[in-house]
Scaffold this motif. Sequence first.
Motif, PDB file in Angstrom:
ATOM      1  N   VAL A 291      42.136  49.842  53.589  1.00 26.14           N
ATOM      2  CA  VAL A 291      43.119  49.412  53.086  1.00 26.14           C
ATOM      3  C   VAL A 291      43.555  47.680  54.478  1.00 26.14           C
ATOM      4  CG1 VAL A 291      46.365  49.355  53.776  1.00 26.14           C
ATOM      5  CG2 VAL A 291      45.457  50.997  52.460  1.00 26.14           C
ATOM      6  N   ALA A 292      43.300  48.801  55.563  1.00 24.47           N
ATOM      7  CA  ALA A 292      42.874  46.901  56.487  1.00 24.47           C
ATOM      8  C   ALA A 292      42.275  46.487  56.413  1.00 24.47           C
ATOM      9  CB  ALA A 292      42.232  48.377  58.019  1.00 24.47           C
ATOM     10  N   THR A 294      41.033  45.558  53.644  1.00 22.56           N
ATOM     11  CA  THR A 294      41.606  44.333  52.363  1.00 22.56           C
ATOM     12  C   THR A 294      42.488  43.184  52.577  1.00 22.56           C
ATOM     13  OG1 THR A 294      40.907  46.267  50.768  1.00 22.56           O
ATOM     14  CG2 THR A 294      42.477  44.380  49.849  1.00 22.56           C
ATOM     15  N   ALA A 295      43.396  44.380  53.394  1.00 21.72           N
ATOM     16  CA  ALA A 295      44.500  43.613  54.419  1.00 21.72           C
ATOM     17  C   ALA A 295      43.766  42.159  55.089  1.00 21.72           C
ATOM     18  CB  ALA A 295      45.425  43.806  55.273  1.00 21.72           C
ATOM     19  N   VAL A 296      42.665  42.833  55.886  1.00 23.66           N
ATOM     20  CA  VAL A 296      42.789  41.337  56.352  1.00 23.66           C
ATOM     21  C   VAL A 296      41.592  40.472  55.922  1.00 23.66           C
ATOM     22  CG1 VAL A 296      40.374  40.903  58.356  1.00 23.66           C
ATOM     23  CG2 VAL A 296      42.050  42.746  58.900  1.00 23.66           C
ATOM     24  N   GLY A 298      42.205  39.250  52.778  1.00 27.88           N
ATOM     25  CA  GLY A 298      43.428  38.538  52.216  1.00 27.88           C
ATOM     26  C   GLY A 298      42.282  38.371  50.842  1.00 27.88           C
ATOM     27  N   GLY A 300      42.821  40.414  48.356  1.00 30.17           N
ATOM     28  CA  GLY A 300      43.870  41.869  47.431  1.00 30.17           C
ATOM     29  C   GLY A 300      42.358  42.991  46.944  1.00 30.17           C
ATOM     30  N   TYR A 301      43.015  43.583  45.749  1.00 30.80           N
ATOM     31  CA  TYR A 301      41.851  44.995  45.200  1.00 30.80           C
ATOM     32  C   TYR A 301      40.914  44.397  44.303  1.00 30.80           C
ATOM     33  CZ  TYR A 301      44.521  47.744  48.681  1.00 30.80           C
ATOM     34  OH  TYR A 301      43.953  48.138  50.042  1.00 30.80           O
TER      35      TYR A 301
END
Length: 464
Positions: A291-292, A294-296, A298, A300-301
Motif C-alpha cells: 500500500v505504501a 503504491t501510494a508513493v 502514484g 494506482g493498482y
Amino acid sequence: MAFPVDLRHCQALGLAGTAFLALGGETAGALPVRELWAPASVHAALGLVGVYFGIVLLTAAWLFLGRLVRGPRPPTPRALLLVLALWAAPLLLAPPLFSRDVYSYLAQGAMADAHMDVYAHGPDRLGGPLADEVAPMWRHTAAPYGPAFLALASALSGLTHGEIPAGLLGMRLVALAGVALMAGALPRLARHSGADPAAALWLGALNPLVLLHLVAGAHNDALMLGLLGLGLVAAHGPRPAAGALLVTLAALVKVPAALGLPVVVALRIRSGDRPLPAVLTTAAASAATTVAATAVAGTGYGWIGALGTPVSPHNWALTSLLGRATGALLTRLDSGLAPLAVPAWHLLGLAAAAVAVLLTGRRLRAQPVYALGLSLLAVAVLGPAIRPWYALWGLFLVAAAAPGTPVRHRSAALAGVLGLAVLPGGGPADPGQLVLAVSGGVLGVVVLWQALLAAQAPVPGRPA
C-alpha cells in the motif's frame, strides 16, 4: 601439467574481457538510435568480434577463479568483492549491451513523472526521443513492472530531466546498487545455509551473466535480486518483519520475487515463531509495504492487471516454442484451434511451474533458500518468456545455498552457455552477425590457448 592460475592473472584476464566488451559495445551495442552503426559496417563488425572476444576472456577468467575458490587456499570474500569491482569498472560508462530494455525503463519513468498511466499505455503515448529508443515491439506495451521500480524510475527521470545519457548512467548505477546488495547478501546467506561464502560469491555475483546483463545491460532484475537477498538475510535475524518488507519491495520491482514471502514465513518458524503468527505478521508487513509503495509511486493498482502484459511473439521460451510448433501443425491441418495453441501452452507451463514450486518446497522444507532458488529457476524455464538473465533469479540463491559441488558445476555450465546467447545489440541475429560472433569467440579461445601454452613453456636456465 596444470595451467598456472593465480588471483592476479584472473583479475587481469577478466578486466581485459570487460574492457573489450565496453570497447566493442561502442559500435555494436544497444546504442541510441542516432548513434547506431549499420550492421554491415566495418565498425559494427569489429565491435561484434570484440564483444565476443571479451566474453570468452571474461568467462575463462571466471572459470580459472573458480579453480582458485575450490583450491587449498581460496581467496577471501573481500578479495572476491574487489575482483567484482575491478571487472565491472570498464562497463560503468559503456553503452547498454545485449538489450534495449533500459530505454523502456527510462521512457516508463518519464511517463510516471508526467503522471501518465504506464499500466494502460505504452511509451508511444510519451512520444519524443525517449519513445524512439524503445524497441518497436514494446512501444505500445504497458509497463510490466511494479510501483517500487516505477517510483525509482520516475525520480530518476525528474533528476535527469529526460536526458538520455544521464538517464542511462543513472539506471546503470541503480543496477550496480542491486549487484552490490546481491554481493553483500550472498556470504551471509551462505553461512546461514551451511555453504561456502567464497563459492557463493563466485557463482552468484561474479558469474558472466551478472556482468553481461545486470551491469552492462542495466536490468532491473539486479535490484529485485538485491532486495530479495537482503530480505532473506533480514528474515534470519531478530527483525524478521524487515525481511517481509524487503522481499515485498523486491516483488514490487518484479513479481517473481513474491515467492520469497513463504520462505520468510518458513525462516521465522525455524527461528521459533508459531506458524499462525508468522503467517499473519508477514502478510501484514507485506500488505502495508504494498500500500505504501503504491501510494508513493502514484501509479494506482493497475500493476496487478499489468501482470498479464503480453510477451514477445518471437521469444524462445520452451512453452512459446512448443506453442508455435503446435500452432503451425494445427494450421497445416486447417484447424480453427491454431490461435489457441500458444496461450494453451503458456497456461500449461504456468501450471507446471506451480506444481514444481509446490513439490520443491515440500521436498526441501529444511532448505528453504535452496528451494526458493530452484523454484525461481522453474518459473524462468516454464514461464511464457525467457531471457538469459532470467536464469539469475534462481542461480543467485542456488549459489548461496546449494548443498554440493555438482549442483554448482551444473549451474556454472548453464551460466557459461547463456552468456553467449544474445548479440550485444539486443536484436535478432542474421547469418553474417552469427559468423562474426563465432569468429570473435574462436579468436578468444585461440589467444587464450596460446597464452596458456606460453606460460607452460620451460624458461631457459630454469629447471623444468
